[in-house]
Write an enzyme that holds these catalytic residues in place. Structure first.
Site, short mmCIF file in Angstrom:
data_model
loop_
_atom_site.label_atom_id
_atom_site.label_comp_id
_atom_site.label_asym_id
_atom_site.label_seq_id
_atom_site.Cartn_x
_atom_site.Cartn_y
_atom_site.Cartn_z
CB SER A 57 18.70 26.79 -4.33
OG SER A 57 19.73 27.63 -4.72
CD GLU A 62 -28.57 28.01 -33.60
OE1 GLU A 62 -27.51 26.95 -34.43
OE2 GLU A 62 -27.89 28.59 -32.15
#
Length: 710
Positions: free
Chosen positions: A358, A98
């Site tokens: 439907s 980091e």
């Protein structure tokens, strides 16, 4: 000559000198302002002990309707580890990957910024950031993650201030105990317990490499989401540790992230589909963002388990299923968004938009009934062409004069098209929106066959509003919210909005009963009055069943996420069976409720063979996405097979068996409706004359004058 040249150059030298003085002056002023800003920020920073105890997020505990806790969400924390208690491999792994210059920069690393800009320029996209560990700590504790210049400037000021107030060891201790590692875990101890099943004080080199690699993208490198990506990222961390001299190449090779065993992920039940849908609504219901919340919901754990079991037991292989069940006031009692929440968090009950087939005829017939039609009205089932579109019935035949009840029970497409043309396709679209359909609805003629995409929860809401006698039902999942013991929100049900007149809803329920008792939805019978409707789209891509009984309305959808056909999928089979499998136990403790209208059978009774039972899907295939007609394929003269048939029952056809005795018919009605045997008219049953325009009707096509009383 030399003097002349000197005189010529002097104005430029003066200007350059003036510019340099101005720049130096601005730099001095800027530096002074920066120093002042840093020390002002330093004076306002909390103490080290205060930072240790500050929360990282809001805890939320979600309760079911019976008070049990479904899930606890929000940040999870492990034990706070002091700097000396944190394993050296964890500290070194974090610094290596980091912020390799963590020990030498003042909080902001100019070299790191230049390096990241150069790498991003070479790659043509942002692949590397220049934030230091101190900057990340400032952002996580004090700021948001928005990528804006103003936020980055404040982040830099705070990082410089943190370095002035705390030591490097204190900053690293704060960082490792507070940074987010994914899966709700904040700090290395919570991450270690989540991913490896033990505290962070016992982390090995390989485990530390995995956890250190999560910070860059917790969701992408999470071991529980993608173990291979997490271990691959751990290899990057180990190489950085070797490069920075924290471990030797031999130690890195012996670490072997590939051989790590992850802690088993706790099982996730399907109720997470419900919480994922309900909890985002808190943003609009309450303003509290800090205090821990207790959220009380409508979900019924027993019904949820029954819904999950019903979907899993009936969904076709390779397909997905979804279910929503609403109580009479709109309370969501069960919600299943898929067959497995762990493998897919996509909620097909609330997010997926699929064609309803439907099932959409609910709105066609609601509009027709509101326009003045009645279930007993006679319409002509005949070929029809509307704007170049010629719908056909599933049986490939027309039956002449039929009642609306017969047309609805056997899903006659020509009649639906004629009704749509009569009442107006825009009127039908307005009816759908009135009943809660939130997706876009086209107004092409083929829309009557369900060509517009809808959501399952919206369709279920529409059927629930019919069950509520035309009063709007709005689904809700949160009943109340408490914070620190005080109620800050209570749901109030609004029953004031009437969508259609009660007689229209009663007539629609009449038609829906017929579908379940003798039409395409017979698999949905549960031994008590049920009203509902099937839906199957072309090529068997979607199967639907939606219905209600005893105050509970349930919708079921099945299909594939990639919209490929599912062999044997019809609304009247797997979805209807899942509906029945759920509704039988779900309504078992509820009193049997009769509808306002009793069951009335359609005019024609068809032979219950495979074709009449399932029929075929609606012919929506023959229009494109804009409703324009497409060339129709010639009808296949061979009888349909299990792979070709759908769920929509056909019109009266060429042959039918001798008529069932009335007493047996009454017994059938009693068994499916759950009420005492109705009175029968002992009078004779006259034959119905066959219309001149209809095909020759079989002897069994007789008008049911001897019906149960209504």
């Amino acid at each position: 000559m030399a003097r002349k040249r000197s005189a010529t150059r002097s104005p430029w030298r003066r200007r350059l000198g003036l510019t340099l003085k101005i720049l130096i002056g601005l730099a001095v002023i800027g530096l002074g302002a920066l120093v002042i800003a840093v020390y002002v920020a330093r004076s306002q920073l909390p103490s080290f002990e205060e930072l240790k105890s500050s929360p990282n997020g809001q805890m939320i505990r979600v309760h079911a309707a019976d008070g049990s806790v479904i899930v606890s969400l929000g940040p999870s924390y492990g034990e706070w580890l002091t700097y000396n208690s944190i394993p050296t491999v964890m500290r070194d792994a974090t610094v290596a990957v980091e912020d390799s210059r963590f020990r030498s920069h003042p909080g902001v690393d100019p070299l790191g910024i230049v390096r990241s800009l150069w790498v991003n320029y070479q790659r043509g996209r942002r692949v590397q950031g220049g934030s230091t560990i101190t900057q990340q700590l400032a952002r996580n504790v004090f700021l948001s993650s928005q990528k804006k210049f103003g936020r980055k400037f404040r982040e830099a000021i705070l990082a410089l201030a943190l370095e002035r107030k705390f030591s490097k060891d204190q900053i690293l201790e704060l960082y490792l105990n507070k940074v987010y590692y994914g899966g709700g875990a904040y700090g290395i101890d919570a991450a270690s317990r989540k991913f490896f099943g033990h505290g962070a004080d016992r982390l090995s080199l390989a485990e530390a490499a995995v956890i250190a690699g999560l910070v860059k993208a917790p969701s992408n490198y999470s071991p529980t989401a993608d173990a291979d990506a997490a271990k691959g990222r751990a290899g990057v961390v180990l190489r950085q540790m070797v490069r920075n001299g924290y471990v030797t190449q031999s130690q890195a090779e012996q670490a072997d992230p590939e051989g790590l065993k992850l802690a088993p992920e706790p099982p996730q039940n399907s109720a997470r589909y419900f919480t994922d849908w309900a909890l985002p609504q808190l943003d609009t219901l309450i303003d509290e963002t800090q205090a821990p919340l207790e959220v009380w919901t409508t979900i019924d754990p027993k019904m949820q388990r029954q819904a999950d079991a019903a979907i899993r037991a009936n969904v076709p292989a390779g397909a997905q299923g979804a279910l929503v069940s609403l109580d009479r006031d709109g309370a969501v009692r069960a919600m299943v968004g898929g067959t497995d929440y762990v493998s897919s968090i996509y909620n097909r009950a609330t997010q997926a938009q699929r064609q309803p087939g439907s099932a959409f005829k609910l709105f066609v017939y609601l509009a027709a009934l509101e326009a003045g039609h009645k279930p007993e009205d006679v319409v002509v089932d005949e070929p029809v062409t509307i704007d170049g579109w010629s719908p056909r019935n599933d049986s490939r035949h027309n039956s002449g004069n039929v009642t609306l009840r017969t047309a609805f029970a056997y899903s006659l497409n020509t009649v639906a098209a004629k009704l749509g043309q009569e009442v107006g396709f825009a009127t039908i679209a307005d009816m759908a929106r009135r009943f809660g359909i939130t997706t876009q609805i086209n107004t092409h003629p083929a829309m009557v066959l369900g060509t517009s995409d809808v959501r399952l929860i919206d369709m279920t809401r529409a059927f629930a509003s019919v069950a509520a006698k035309g009063v709007a039902v709005v689904p809700y999942g949160i009943t109340r919210v408490t914070a620190n013991g005080e109620t800050i929100y209570t749901h109030e049900v609004d029953r004031s909005r009437v969508l259609v007149a009660p007689y229209v809803a009663a007539a629609m329920t009449d038609l829906l009963q017929t579908t379940v008792n003798t039409g395409t939805g017979r698999e949905a019978q549960i031994g008590r009055p049920v009203a509902g409707k099937t839906g199957t789209t072309t090529s068997l891509k979607d199967g639907w069943f939606l219905g209600f009984s005893s105050g509970l309305t349930t919708g079921v959808w099945m299909g594939r996420d990639d919209a490929k056909p599912v062999r044997g999928l019809h609304g009247g089979t797997a979805p209807a069976r899942a509906f029945a499998a759920f509704m039988r136990p779900a309504t078992a403790d509820r009193p049997i409720e009769q509808f306002d209208t009793q069951v009335t059978l359609p005019e024609w009774q068809l032979e219950p063979d495979e074709e009449s039972y399932y029929g075929a899907p609606d012919n929506a295939t023959f229009v494109d996405e804009n409703g324009n007609p497409l060339p129709q394929q010639p009808a296949d003269p061979a009888p349909p097979t299990g792979a070709d048939i759908g769920d929509e029952g056909p019109a009266p056809e060429r042959t039918a068996p001798a008529r069932t005795p009335q007493q047996q018919l009454d017994d059938l009605i009693d068994s499916v409706s759950g009420r005492d045997q109705p009175q029968r008219d002992p009078g004779p049953v006259p034959r119905r004359d066959t219309p001149a325009t209809a095909p020759a009707a079989p002897a069994a096509r007789q008008l049911q004058d001897a019906r149960p009383t209504q």
